[in-house]
Scaffold this motif. Structure first.
Motif, PDB file in Angstrom:
ATOM      1  N   LEU A  49       0.828  -5.508  14.467  1.00 37.00           N
ATOM      2  CA  LEU A  49       1.609  -4.216  14.598  1.00 37.00           C
ATOM      3  C   LEU A  49       3.304  -4.479  14.128  1.00 37.00           C
TER       4      LEU A  49
ATOM      5  N   ILE B   5      -6.668  -9.027  14.172  1.00 38.31           N
ATOM      6  CA  ILE B   5      -6.232  -8.590  12.521  1.00 38.31           C
ATOM      7  C   ILE B   5      -5.645  -7.277  12.541  1.00 38.31           C
ATOM      8  N   TYR B   6      -5.881  -6.220  13.187  1.00 33.58           N
ATOM      9  CA  TYR B   6      -5.328  -5.107  13.229  1.00 33.58           C
ATOM     10  C   TYR B   6      -4.080  -4.689  14.431  1.00 33.58           C
TER      11      TYR B   6
ATOM     12  N   PHE C 240     -11.078  -7.934  15.358  1.00 34.79           N
ATOM     13  CA  PHE C 240     -10.410  -6.742  15.042  1.00 34.79           C
ATOM     14  C   PHE C 240      -9.241  -6.736  15.791  1.00 34.79           C
ATOM     15  N   ASN C 241      -9.097  -7.152  17.068  1.00 35.20           N
ATOM     16  CA  ASN C 241      -7.685  -7.082  17.527  1.00 35.20           C
ATOM     17  C   ASN C 241      -6.695  -8.084  16.889  1.00 35.20           C
TER      18      ASN C 241
ATOM     19  N   LEU D  16     -14.844  -6.130   8.094  1.00 35.16           N
ATOM     20  CA  LEU D  16     -13.457  -6.463   8.665  1.00 35.16           C
ATOM     21  C   LEU D  16     -12.889  -7.663   7.672  1.00 35.16           C
TER      22      LEU D  16
ATOM     23  N   LEU E 204      -5.482  -5.866   3.324  1.00 35.61           N
ATOM     24  CA  LEU E 204      -4.384  -5.671   3.846  1.00 35.61           C
ATOM     25  C   LEU E 204      -3.372  -7.001   3.407  1.00 35.61           C
TER      26      LEU E 204
ATOM     27  N   SER F 222     -11.384  -5.659   4.635  1.00 34.31           N
ATOM     28  CA  SER F 222     -10.236  -4.947   5.017  1.00 34.31           C
ATOM     29  C   SER F 222      -9.073  -5.887   4.913  1.00 34.31           C
ATOM     30  N   PHE F 223      -9.406  -7.178   5.757  1.00 33.41           N
ATOM     31  CA  PHE F 223      -8.231  -8.125   6.070  1.00 33.41           C
ATOM     32  C   PHE F 223      -7.697  -8.336   4.328  1.00 33.41           C
TER      33      PHE F 223
ATOM     34  N   TYR G 243       2.286  -6.065   5.583  1.00 31.44           N
ATOM     35  CA  TYR G 243       1.280  -6.607   6.841  1.00 31.44           C
ATOM     36  C   TYR G 243       1.901  -7.855   6.919  1.00 31.44           C
TER      37      TYR G 243
END
Length: 187
Positions: free
Chosen positions: A133, A128-129, A125-126, A72, A79, A75-76, A85
């Motif tokens: 949005l 970051i992703y 997860f929530n 995580l 991003l 990937s952060f 982002y």
């Protein structure tokens, strides 16, 4: 979920965060249903003695929501290198939540609670992703700051009531007001 996410890409004038709405509906239905017991893994594994490295490897008490924190974070970082982002939202909302849960953990004298609260239930997860949005979060700098701080605080408050719905519930509620936040700070 995949079908709803795929169809949401074709909706141009959608004023709600479809991703968080779908996840919230699924979590509520599964939480109400007694046939799905994996949401109760938090209570069932609370007696386990997990080390901090266990949380980073995704072996935390969040059951199906546990995420490999190492991946995580990688990937952060990737991003954050992308121009599209909204990294401020993820960084500020996570920082606000961690600050709140850290203070709460110190007051409750339970340091294990801090690790479980951060690394379980897909919270990172929530944040970051899903929270950043593009079409469901503010675009102005001040709007992003206010939105992020509110997500962190509301996630903490919802965590005290229902941990598995905390981050996605906060994201959904605040995504409804992201356009309003942008209009308020533009004045």
């Amino acid at each position: 979920t995949f079908i709803v996410l795929f169809l949401s890409k074709f909706i141009r004038k959608c004023y709600i965060n479809v991703v968080s709405l779908v996840f919230l509906i699924i979590l509520v239905i599964m939480n109400i249903s007694s046939s799905f017991t994996f949401l109760n893994v938090y209570e069932k594994t609370a007696h386990l003695h997990l080390e901090p490295i266990d949380y980073f490897l995704g072996m935390g008490s969040g059951g199906i929501f546990a995420t490999c924190t190492i991946l995580l974070i990688l990937s952060f970082i990737i991003l954050c290198l992308k121009n599209y982002y909204k990294k401020e939202i993820a960084i500020i909302s996570i920082s606000t939540y961690i600050l709140c849960i850290f203070i709460y953990g110190l007051v409750a004298s339970d340091l294990k609670l801090i690790l479980e609260s951060i690394f379980s239930n897909g919270l990172l997860f929530n944040l970051i992703y899903i929270a950043p949005l593009s079409m469901f979060s503010p675009c102005t700098y001040k709007g992003k700051i206010i939105y992020s701080v509110l997500i962190g605080i509301i996630t903490f408050l919802l965590y005290l009531v229902k941990p598995e719905l905390a981050s996605i519930g906060a994201i959904f509620v605040l995504s409804l007001s992201s356009n309003i936040l942008d209009k308020l700070v533009e004045r």
